[in-house]
Design a protein around this motif. Structure first.
Motif, PDB file in Angstrom:
ATOM      1  N   ILE A 156       0.849  -1.181   0.000  1.00 51.01           N
ATOM      2  CA  ILE A 156       0.000   0.000   0.000  1.00 51.01           C
ATOM      3  C   ILE A 156       0.892   1.240   0.000  1.00 51.01           C
ATOM      4  O   ILE A 156       1.897   1.294   0.692  1.00 51.01           O
ATOM      5  CB  ILE A 156      -0.950   0.008   1.220  1.00 51.01           C
ATOM      6  CG1 ILE A 156      -1.878   1.219   1.161  1.00 51.01           C
ATOM      7  CG2 ILE A 156      -0.185  -0.030   2.532  1.00 51.01           C
ATOM      8  CD1 ILE A 156      -2.976   1.192   2.228  1.00 51.01           C
ATOM      9  N   GLU A 157       0.517   2.221  -0.805  1.00 49.78           N
ATOM     10  CA  GLU A 157       1.182   3.514  -0.829  1.00 49.78           C
ATOM     11  C   GLU A 157       0.112   4.593  -0.810  1.00 49.78           C
ATOM     12  O   GLU A 157      -0.974   4.412  -1.360  1.00 49.78           O
ATOM     13  CB  GLU A 157       2.053   3.664  -2.078  1.00 49.78           C
ATOM     14  CG  GLU A 157       3.232   2.718  -2.134  1.00 49.78           C
ATOM     15  CD  GLU A 157       4.041   2.892  -3.407  1.00 49.78           C
ATOM     16  OE1 GLU A 157       3.644   3.739  -4.249  1.00 49.78           O
ATOM     17  OE2 GLU A 157       5.063   2.206  -3.567  1.00 49.78           O
ATOM     18  N   GLY A 158       0.433   5.727  -0.182  1.00 48.15           N
ATOM     19  CA  GLY A 158      -0.540   6.809  -0.161  1.00 48.15           C
ATOM     20  C   GLY A 158      -0.091   7.932   0.743  1.00 48.15           C
ATOM     21  O   GLY A 158       0.903   7.836   1.462  1.00 48.15           O
ATOM     22  N   VAL A 159      -0.846   9.024   0.708  1.00 45.65           N
ATOM     23  CA  VAL A 159      -0.517  10.231   1.454  1.00 45.65           C
ATOM     24  C   VAL A 159      -1.717  10.641   2.292  1.00 45.65           C
ATOM     25  O   VAL A 159      -2.867  10.608   1.836  1.00 45.65           O
ATOM     26  CB  VAL A 159      -0.119  11.378   0.501  1.00 45.65           C
ATOM     27  CG1 VAL A 159       0.099  12.674   1.271  1.00 45.65           C
ATOM     28  CG2 VAL A 159       1.133  11.005  -0.282  1.00 45.65           C
ATOM     29  N   HIS A 160      -1.399  11.049   3.531  1.00 47.87           N
ATOM     30  CA  HIS A 160      -2.439  11.620   4.384  1.00 47.87           C
ATOM     31  C   HIS A 160      -1.981  13.002   4.839  1.00 47.87           C
ATOM     32  O   HIS A 160      -0.845  13.180   5.285  1.00 47.87           O
ATOM     33  CB  HIS A 160      -2.696  10.731   5.600  1.00 47.87           C
ATOM     34  CG  HIS A 160      -3.834  11.203   6.448  1.00 47.87           C
ATOM     35  ND1 HIS A 160      -3.666  11.971   7.578  1.00 47.87           N
ATOM     36  CD2 HIS A 160      -5.188  11.034   6.313  1.00 47.87           C
ATOM     37  CE1 HIS A 160      -4.850  12.230   8.123  1.00 47.87           C
ATOM     38  NE2 HIS A 160      -5.792  11.684   7.370  1.00 47.87           N
ATOM     39  N   GLY A 161      -2.885  13.983   4.696  1.00 44.17           N
ATOM     40  CA  GLY A 161      -2.515  15.359   5.024  1.00 44.17           C
ATOM     41  C   GLY A 161      -1.466  15.877   4.067  1.00 44.17           C
ATOM     42  O   GLY A 161      -1.536  15.650   2.861  1.00 44.17           O
ATOM     43  N   SER A 162      -0.467  16.547   4.598  1.00 39.88           N
ATOM     44  CA  SER A 162       0.594  17.112   3.757  1.00 39.88           C
ATOM     45  C   SER A 162       1.623  16.071   3.336  1.00 39.88           C
ATOM     46  O   SER A 162       2.456  16.344   2.463  1.00 39.88           O
ATOM     47  CB  SER A 162       1.300  18.252   4.514  1.00 39.88           C
ATOM     48  OG  SER A 162       2.040  17.733   5.613  1.00 39.88           O
ATOM     49  N   GLY A 163       1.610  14.895   3.971  1.00 44.69           N
ATOM     50  CA  GLY A 163       2.593  13.860   3.645  1.00 44.69           C
ATOM     51  C   GLY A 163       3.994  14.179   4.134  1.00 44.69           C
ATOM     52  O   GLY A 163       4.979  13.660   3.606  1.00 44.69           O
ATOM     53  N   LYS A 164       4.100  15.009   5.165  1.00 44.03           N
ATOM     54  CA  LYS A 164       5.396  15.520   5.615  1.00 44.03           C
ATOM     55  C   LYS A 164       6.341  14.424   6.106  1.00 44.03           C
ATOM     56  O   LYS A 164       7.532  14.438   5.797  1.00 44.03           O
ATOM     57  CB  LYS A 164       5.182  16.554   6.722  1.00 44.03           C
ATOM     58  CG  LYS A 164       6.466  17.181   7.241  1.00 44.03           C
ATOM     59  CD  LYS A 164       6.164  18.252   8.282  1.00 44.03           C
ATOM     60  CE  LYS A 164       7.456  18.906   8.778  1.00 44.03           C
ATOM     61  NZ  LYS A 164       7.169  19.965   9.792  1.00 44.03           N
ATOM     62  N   TYR A 165       5.836  13.467   6.863  1.00 43.50           N
ATOM     63  CA  TYR A 165       6.696  12.461   7.477  1.00 43.50           C
ATOM     64  C   TYR A 165       6.512  11.102   6.796  1.00 43.50           C
ATOM     65  O   TYR A 165       5.385  10.666   6.522  1.00 43.50           O
ATOM     66  CB  TYR A 165       6.392  12.336   8.971  1.00 43.50           C
ATOM     67  CG  TYR A 165       6.547  13.640   9.706  1.00 43.50           C
ATOM     68  CD1 TYR A 165       7.802  14.207   9.900  1.00 43.50           C
ATOM     69  CD2 TYR A 165       5.433  14.324  10.189  1.00 43.50           C
ATOM     70  CE1 TYR A 165       7.954  15.424  10.559  1.00 43.50           C
ATOM     71  CE2 TYR A 165       5.571  15.540  10.859  1.00 43.50           C
ATOM     72  CZ  TYR A 165       6.826  16.076  11.037  1.00 43.50           C
ATOM     73  OH  TYR A 165       6.967  17.272  11.676  1.00 43.50           O
ATOM     74  N   LYS A 166       7.636  10.432   6.575  1.00 40.32           N
ATOM     75  CA  LYS A 166       7.614   9.164   5.852  1.00 40.32           C
ATOM     76  C   LYS A 166       7.394   8.001   6.811  1.00 40.32           C
ATOM     77  O   LYS A 166       8.029   7.914   7.866  1.00 40.32           O
ATOM     78  CB  LYS A 166       8.927   8.978   5.082  1.00 40.32           C
ATOM     79  CG  LYS A 166       8.893   7.833   4.082  1.00 40.32           C
ATOM     80  CD  LYS A 166      10.143   7.838   3.214  1.00 40.32           C
ATOM     81  CE  LYS A 166      10.057   6.720   2.169  1.00 40.32           C
ATOM     82  NZ  LYS A 166      11.247   6.699   1.292  1.00 40.32           N
ATOM     83  N   ILE A 167       6.498   7.091   6.427  1.00 41.05           N
ATOM     84  CA  ILE A 167       6.260   5.869   7.197  1.00 41.05           C
ATOM     85  C   ILE A 167       6.544   4.684   6.290  1.00 41.05           C
ATOM     86  O   ILE A 167       5.840   4.461   5.295  1.00 41.05           O
ATOM     87  CB  ILE A 167       4.814   5.802   7.732  1.00 41.05           C
ATOM     88  CG1 ILE A 167       4.548   6.955   8.689  1.00 41.05           C
ATOM     89  CG2 ILE A 167       4.569   4.464   8.432  1.00 41.05           C
ATOM     90  CD1 ILE A 167       3.123   6.976   9.248  1.00 41.05           C
TER      91      ILE A 167
END
Length: 292
Positions: free
Chosen positions: A269-280
């Motif tokens: 799974i890949e995706g962005v939540h909010g601004s995507g500032k921090y990488k998980i």
């Protein structure tokens, strides 16, 4: 045959004498107090406190004092000494250390009192047993520059702490952490469980076999988890800004957050939540990932 009988009788006599000696020590017929205590003065030169214990239930207590003091109720040798820039607290077996009759005696306990204004470095090595270390409250936490934990087989409970650099290695055991704020957090779990609540800071975690759960109060840095066999639970605040990249070889990934730029496959799974500032980054060879 007679020679063998003599050997057996001799061994029984030696064992019996050893038991009598240990019981005499445990009832403390030869001293006024059953507790041992030792201390070392805290000076400006001390940069580290080292604790090395095994098969002991240990509580570390910050309080208003100018020294490091340990109180122990077991028979092993208690040492608290100033060694250069380090104060060492240790329990060492003496005599026939390979005999352990502890099930027949009182549970071994130790309390270590440290200055509440000590904010430098500390390391705890736990062969087996339990360690409890807590600040007074969440609003009055214990503060350290660096805290290093090395657990062979045992349980650890940490509460109300602010640590610039937190490092933990668990071969086999269970760790519970409540209210920890750090800049860098490193977690290495061989076999066991890691349960962290009210956490703030970066996360670098490697799990060989076990279960890891993080409840993050505020996402302020990156998260990188690699799990060979086990399950990962990641509880993030609703306003967390992150870019997610998760992979599972054998298992399942579940994410409750709505994601933009979403690319979801059976095992990734890949995706962005909010601004995507921090990488998980989450990588699980065998197990499940649950992000909520």
């Amino acid at each position: 045959m007679e020679k063998l009988k003599r050997i057996v009788i001799l061994l029984l006599v030696i064992t019996g004498l050893y038991i009598i000696y240990n019981q005499a020590s445990s009832f403390d017929w030869f001293s006024k107090s059953g507790n041992k205590n030792a201390q070392a003065t805290m000076t400006n030169d001390i940069d580290r406190i080292e604790v090395d214990v095994s098969s002991v239930s240990t509580t570390i207590i910050p309080e208003d004092r100018k020294d490091v003091k340990a109180v122990y109720n077991g028979k092993e040798k208690l040492t608290v000494r100033d060694h250069g820039d380090t104060i060492e607290v240790s329990i060492k077996r003496k005599g026939f250390g390979w005999f352990d009759w502890s099930p027949f005696s009182e549970k071994k306990k130790m309390k270590i009192y440290i200055p509440e204004d000590y904010h430098r470095n500390m390391s705890i090595s736990l062969g087996s047993g339990n360690v409890f270390f807590s600040g007074t409250s969440k609003n009055n936490p214990a503060k350290l520059n660096e805290l290093t934990l090395d657990i062979g087989s045992g349980n650890m409970n940490l509460k109300n702490m602010i640590v610039n650099d937190f490092k933990q290695k668990v071969a086999s055991g269970n760790v519970e952490i409540h209210s920890l704020k750090t800049e860098t957090g490193s977690f290495d779990v061989g076999s066991g469980s890691l349960d962290v609540t009210e956490y703030t800071g970066a996360i670098q975690a490697e799990v060989s076999s076990g279960e890891v759960n993080f409840q993050v109060d505020q996402l302020t840095d990156s998260i990188d988890m690699e799990v060979s066999s086990g399950d990962v639970g990641l509880d993030l605040p609703n306003n967390a800004d992150f870019s997610l990249d998760g992979d599972v070889s054998s298992g399942e990934i579940k994410c409750d957050f709505p994601l933009t730029s979403k690319n979801m496959k059976k095992k990734s799974i890949e995706g962005v939540h909010g601004s995507g500032k921090y990488k998980i980054d989450l990588d699980v060879s065998s197990g499940d990932i649950y992000i909520h």
